[in-house]
Enzyme design. Structure first.
Site, PDB file in Angstrom:
ATOM      1  CB  SER A 125      -0.871  -0.020   1.258  1.00 23.92           C
ATOM      2  OG  SER A 125      -1.478   1.224   1.463  1.00 23.92           O
ATOM      3  CE1 TYR A 150      -4.130  -3.178   5.419  1.00 20.20           C
ATOM      4  CE2 TYR A 150      -3.590  -0.859   5.043  1.00 20.20           C
ATOM      5  CZ  TYR A 150      -3.907  -2.112   4.550  1.00 20.20           C
ATOM      6  OH  TYR A 150      -3.979  -2.311   3.194  1.00 20.20           O
ATOM      7  CE  LYS A 154      -1.451  -4.691   3.267  1.00 17.37           C
ATOM      8  NZ  LYS A 154      -1.717  -6.028   2.762  1.00 17.37           N
ATOM      9  CG  PHE A 178      -1.114   5.500  -4.896  1.00 15.56           C
ATOM     10  CD1 PHE A 178      -0.064   4.631  -5.195  1.00 15.56           C
ATOM     11  CD2 PHE A 178      -0.800   6.705  -4.294  1.00 15.56           C
ATOM     12  CE1 PHE A 178       1.267   4.962  -4.915  1.00 15.56           C
ATOM     13  CE2 PHE A 178       0.528   7.054  -4.021  1.00 15.56           C
ATOM     14  CZ  PHE A 178       1.552   6.182  -4.333  1.00 15.56           C
ATOM     15  CG  ASN A 179      -6.708   6.140  -2.005  1.00 16.39           C
ATOM     16  OD1 ASN A 179      -5.495   6.292  -1.956  1.00 16.39           O
ATOM     17  ND2 ASN A 179      -7.495   6.473  -1.009  1.00 16.39           N
ATOM     18  CG  ASN A 199     -11.876   3.051   2.380  1.00 10.24           C
ATOM     19  OD1 ASN A 199     -11.996   1.855   2.575  1.00 10.24           O
ATOM     20  ND2 ASN A 199     -10.793   3.713   2.727  1.00 10.24           N
ATOM     21  CB  VAL A 217     -15.888  17.122   3.116  1.00  8.50           C
ATOM     22  CG1 VAL A 217     -14.507  17.465   2.584  1.00  8.50           C
ATOM     23  CG2 VAL A 217     -16.834  16.756   1.979  1.00  8.50           C
TER      24      VAL A 217
HETATM   25  P1  NAD Z   1     -10.985  -7.605   0.840  1.00  2.00           P
HETATM   26  O1  NAD Z   1     -11.230  -7.642   2.308  1.00  2.00           O
HETATM   27  O2  NAD Z   1     -12.116  -7.284  -0.040  1.00  2.00           O
HETATM   28  O3  NAD Z   1     -10.337  -8.986   0.359  1.00  2.00           O
HETATM   29  C1  NAD Z   1      -9.506  -9.769   1.179  1.00  2.00           C
HETATM   30  C2  NAD Z   1      -9.985 -11.212   1.086  1.00  2.00           C
HETATM   31  O4  NAD Z   1      -9.126 -12.031   1.880  1.00  2.00           O
HETATM   32  C3  NAD Z   1     -11.402 -11.413   1.626  1.00  2.00           C
HETATM   33  O5  NAD Z   1     -12.172 -12.134   0.691  1.00  2.00           O
HETATM   34  C4  NAD Z   1     -11.203 -12.196   2.922  1.00  2.00           C
HETATM   35  O6  NAD Z   1     -12.301 -13.065   3.168  1.00  2.00           O
HETATM   36  C5  NAD Z   1      -9.904 -12.930   2.635  1.00  2.00           C
HETATM   37  N1  NAD Z   1      -9.117 -13.278   3.835  1.00  2.00           N
HETATM   38  C6  NAD Z   1      -8.728 -12.457   4.841  1.00  2.00           C
HETATM   39  N2  NAD Z   1      -8.030 -13.137   5.755  1.00  2.00           N
HETATM   40  C7  NAD Z   1      -7.937 -14.426   5.310  1.00  2.00           C
HETATM   41  C8  NAD Z   1      -7.351 -15.620   5.811  1.00  2.00           C
HETATM   42  N3  NAD Z   1      -6.720 -15.658   6.989  1.00  2.00           N
HETATM   43  N4  NAD Z   1      -7.456 -16.756   5.088  1.00  2.00           N
HETATM   44  C9  NAD Z   1      -8.108 -16.764   3.904  1.00  2.00           C
HETATM   45  N5  NAD Z   1      -8.709 -15.665   3.393  1.00  2.00           N
HETATM   46  C10 NAD Z   1      -8.628 -14.518   4.087  1.00  2.00           C
HETATM   47  O7  NAD Z   1      -9.774  -6.573   0.621  1.00  2.00           O
HETATM   48  P2  NAD Z   1      -9.253  -5.895  -0.724  1.00  2.00           P
HETATM   49  O8  NAD Z   1      -9.701  -4.481  -0.718  1.00  2.00           O
HETATM   50  O9  NAD Z   1      -9.564  -6.741  -1.876  1.00  2.00           O
HETATM   51  O10 NAD Z   1      -7.706  -5.884  -0.431  1.00  2.00           O
HETATM   52  C11 NAD Z   1      -6.860  -6.930  -0.879  1.00  2.00           C
HETATM   53  C12 NAD Z   1      -5.437  -6.673  -0.403  1.00  2.00           C
HETATM   54  O11 NAD Z   1      -5.008  -5.400  -0.870  1.00  2.00           O
HETATM   55  C13 NAD Z   1      -5.264  -6.653   1.114  1.00  2.00           C
HETATM   56  O12 NAD Z   1      -4.015  -7.233   1.423  1.00  2.00           O
HETATM   57  C14 NAD Z   1      -5.241  -5.177   1.429  1.00  2.00           C
HETATM   58  O13 NAD Z   1      -4.548  -4.901   2.615  1.00  2.00           O
HETATM   59  C15 NAD Z   1      -4.524  -4.619   0.209  1.00  2.00           C
HETATM   60  N6  NAD Z   1      -4.822  -3.212  -0.052  1.00  2.00           N
HETATM   61  C16 NAD Z   1      -6.116  -2.814  -0.202  1.00  2.00           C
HETATM   62  C17 NAD Z   1      -6.403  -1.480  -0.427  1.00  2.00           C
HETATM   63  C18 NAD Z   1      -7.836  -1.027  -0.589  1.00  2.00           C
HETATM   64  O14 NAD Z   1      -8.091   0.158  -0.502  1.00  2.00           O
HETATM   65  N7  NAD Z   1      -8.808  -1.884  -0.813  1.00  2.00           N
HETATM   66  C19 NAD Z   1      -5.364  -0.537  -0.531  1.00  2.00           C
HETATM   67  C20 NAD Z   1      -4.046  -0.976  -0.385  1.00  2.00           C
HETATM   68  C21 NAD Z   1      -3.775  -2.323  -0.149  1.00  2.00           C
HETATM   69  C1  UD1 Z   2      -7.218   4.695   3.610  1.00  2.00           C
HETATM   70  C2  UD1 Z   2      -6.212   4.101   4.555  1.00  2.00           C
HETATM   71  C3  UD1 Z   2      -5.037   3.527   3.789  1.00  2.00           C
HETATM   72  C4  UD1 Z   2      -5.522   2.542   2.734  1.00  2.00           C
HETATM   73  C5  UD1 Z   2      -6.523   3.287   1.845  1.00  2.00           C
HETATM   74  C6  UD1 Z   2      -7.083   2.441   0.778  1.00  2.00           C
HETATM   75  C7  UD1 Z   2      -6.440   5.525   6.542  1.00  2.00           C
HETATM   76  C8  UD1 Z   2      -5.759   6.519   7.422  1.00  2.00           C
HETATM   77  N1  UD1 Z   2      -5.736   5.113   5.468  1.00  2.00           N
HETATM   78  O1  UD1 Z   2      -6.599   5.735   2.924  1.00  2.00           O
HETATM   79  O2  UD1 Z   2      -4.152   2.867   4.657  1.00  2.00           O
HETATM   80  O3  UD1 Z   2      -4.436   2.062   1.983  1.00  2.00           O
HETATM   81  O4  UD1 Z   2      -7.609   3.746   2.661  1.00  2.00           O
HETATM   82  O5  UD1 Z   2      -7.963   1.508   1.321  1.00  2.00           O
HETATM   83  O6  UD1 Z   2      -7.557   5.132   6.803  1.00  2.00           O
HETATM   84  N2  UD1 Z   2     -12.866  11.201   3.349  1.00  2.00           N
HETATM   85  C9  UD1 Z   2     -13.854  12.089   3.660  1.00  2.00           C
HETATM   86  N3  UD1 Z   2     -15.022  11.603   4.158  1.00  2.00           N
HETATM   87  C10 UD1 Z   2     -15.254  10.264   4.357  1.00  2.00           C
HETATM   88  C11 UD1 Z   2     -14.226   9.351   4.020  1.00  2.00           C
HETATM   89  C12 UD1 Z   2     -13.033   9.844   3.521  1.00  2.00           C
HETATM   90  O7  UD1 Z   2     -13.696  13.294   3.506  1.00  2.00           O
HETATM   91  O8  UD1 Z   2     -16.338   9.892   4.830  1.00  2.00           O
HETATM   92  C13 UD1 Z   2     -11.590  11.702   2.793  1.00  2.00           C
HETATM   93  C14 UD1 Z   2     -10.374  11.342   3.636  1.00  2.00           C
HETATM   94  O9  UD1 Z   2     -10.132  12.315   4.598  1.00  2.00           O
HETATM   95  C15 UD1 Z   2      -9.285  11.268   2.561  1.00  2.00           C
HETATM   96  C16 UD1 Z   2     -10.022  10.807   1.303  1.00  2.00           C
HETATM   97  O10 UD1 Z   2     -11.399  11.085   1.546  1.00  2.00           O
HETATM   98  O11 UD1 Z   2      -8.772  12.536   2.324  1.00  2.00           O
HETATM   99  C17 UD1 Z   2      -9.857   9.327   1.020  1.00  2.00           C
HETATM  100  O12 UD1 Z   2     -10.169   8.598   2.200  1.00  2.00           O
HETATM  101  P1  UD1 Z   2     -10.208   7.007   2.239  1.00  2.00           P
HETATM  102  O13 UD1 Z   2     -11.050   6.493   1.138  1.00  2.00           O
HETATM  103  O14 UD1 Z   2     -10.561   6.617   3.629  1.00  2.00           O
HETATM  104  O15 UD1 Z   2      -8.734   6.564   1.901  1.00  2.00           O
HETATM  105  P2  UD1 Z   2      -7.334   7.042   2.569  1.00  2.00           P
HETATM  106  O16 UD1 Z   2      -7.567   7.794   3.815  1.00  2.00           O
HETATM  107  O17 UD1 Z   2      -6.521   7.662   1.520  1.00  2.00           O
END
Ligand code: NAD
Ligand code: UD1
Length: 335
Positions: A125, A150, A154, A178-179, A199, A217
């Site tokens: 991440s 968290y 990573k 990123f996001n 999020n 916001v």
């Molecule tokens: P998600 O929660 O939708 O998917 C994760 C999946 O892993 C789920 O289906 C869950 O059931 C499974 N899982 C969790 N623990 C497990 C275990 N012990 N054994 C087997 N299965 C298990 O999450 P996502 O958004 O798809 O994220 C996937 C990866 O990307 C994660 O490692 C997350 O930390 C990373 N990541 C996500 C974001 C984001 O914003 N979504 C951003 C940066 C990094």
């Molecule tokens: C968050 C996680 C980050 C993760 C990423 C993607 C935190 C501190 N960081 O990032 O580790 O990798 O999600 O899953 O939680 N916002 C609002 N109102 C809301 C929600 C969000 O204004 O109700 C704003 C936040 O302040 C931020 C932006 O929207 O500026 C994005 O927020 P979010 O989607 O939560 O992602 P990150 O904070 O970037």
């Protein structure tokens, strides 16, 4: 045909990556414990691709189960998504996060090492950079002390992989997302946040759908052009495709070192107000929002320098913020 293990393959990013892998001709075997996903996703993937992936309901924290999976399944590589991902919760439950995000990673790598299985892709991440000193953020930016458990999982995860690659001559790539936002264009798979979304995008779509009264916001006093915080929002299908590119780099032995890491974003930063405006355009309706105080732990701005990923992975994003928001909105509407 190469068989790839996708852990967490029924989750948000994993499911989109399974679709991309199958469309590219890979055979996929999924491990998921359904802790944050639903079994229906397997059917949806099958509907989209016409191929039902192999599936094992296994909890990766169970070392014996992980071992027995590898006893009976031969794979050419592993894409490891499975993890817990809620930043706030991780601070409340650090041991659960270390057990799941680090324990599972170690068990997987041990089995791979013991069986000479190479090619590992890790979900990292942009959180590893914290508030970077320079924007856009390139891969040389220093890793800052993690603000949450968290984030620390990573950082530690990347270190474990780097050391394992060196000691056991394995090859791995960490993708620093990123996001990720949006949903598959078929609207059969997407993000399923549990409870109140933390999020931005799910909160926006649930507000527009009338499930929430208004979006808060978080802060309009940041040092940015409109005062709201800036992030790099990437369509989940573009992100899924980066995994195919990374996997092919490893399989084709194009990697330059045993352990590589790449930023996966669009390169474009968007403020919260810009996202709201783009959403209103995509959805064709106004969004109810108000400006409140900053959220603790949030950074001002983060967006990727994608030069290295574009060149080395021969990959680039194809979808705009508007398309991602339109897909997220369609996904919300059919929930
Ligand atoms: P998600 O929660 O939708 O998917 C994760 C999946 O892993 C789920 O289906 C869950 O059931 C499974 N899982 C969790 N623990 C497990 C275990 N012990 N054994 C087997 N299965 C298990 O999450 P996502 O958004 O798809 O994220 C996937 C990866 O990307 C994660 O490692 C997350 O930390 C990373 N990541 C996500 C974001 C984001 O914003 N979504 C951003 C940066 C990094
Ligand atoms: C968050 C996680 C980050 C993760 C990423 C993607 C935190 C501190 N960081 O990032 O580790 O990798 O999600 O899953 O939680 N916002 C609002 N109102 C809301 C929600 C969000 O204004 O109700 C704003 C936040 O302040 C931020 C932006 O929207 O500026 C994005 O927020 P979010 O989607 O939560 O992602 P990150 O904070 O970037």
């Amino acid at each position: 045909m190469k068989r790839i293990l996708v852990t967490g393959g029924l989750g948000f990013i994993g499911s989109h990556t399974v679709v991309a892998l199958q469309n590219k001709g890979f055979e996929v075997v999924i491990i998921d414990n359904l802790s944050n996903s639903k079994i229906d996703v397997l059917e949806k993937i099958t509907e989209i691709t016409g191929i039902k992936p192999l599936f094992h309901k296994i909890d990766l924290r169970d070392k014996a189960e992980v071992r027995s999976f590898f006893d009976t399944n031969k794979v050419a590589g592993v894409i490891h998504f499975a993890a817990f991902k809620a930043v706030g919760e991780s601070i409340q439950k650090p041991l659960a996060y270390y057990e799941n995000n680090i324990g599972s990673l170690v068990y997987l790598l041990q089995e791979m090492k013991n069986r000479n299985i190479d090619h590992f892709i890790f979900s990292s991440s942009c959180t590893v950079y914290g508030q970077a000193d320079a924007l856009p953020i390139n891969e040389n930016a220093p890793i800052k002390k993690a603000a949450s458990t968290y984030g620390n999982t990573k950082q530690i995860g990347e270190e474990i992989i780097a050391e394992s690659c060196k000691a056991y001559h394995m090859n791995a790539i960490a993708l620093r997302y990123f996001n990720p936002i949006g949903a598959h264009e078929s609207i059969k798979i997407g993000e399923l946040p549990l409870g109140i979304p933390q999020n931005l995008i799910p909160f926006i779509t649930q507000t527009a759908a009338g499930l929430r009264t208004e979006l808060a916001v978080f802060g309009a006093d940041y040092d940015t052009p409109d005062g709201t915080a800036i992030r790099d929002y990437i369509h989940v299908v573009d992100l899924a495709n980066a995994h195919i590119a990374a996997l092919e780099r490893l399989l084709n032995k194009k990697n330059k070192t045993n352990f590589e890491f790449f930023n996966v974003g669009t390169g474009v930063g968007s403020s919260v107000l810009e996202v709201i405006t783009a959403f209103e355009k995509a959805a064709g309706k106004p969004l109810n929002y108000k400006i409140v105080d900053r959220r603790e732990g949030d950074i001002t701005a983060a967006y990727a320098d994608t030069t290295t990923a574009n060149k080395e992975l021969n990959w680039k994003t194809e979808k705009s913020l508007e398309e991602a928001l339109a897909d997220a909105w369609k996904w919300q509407q059919q929930q």
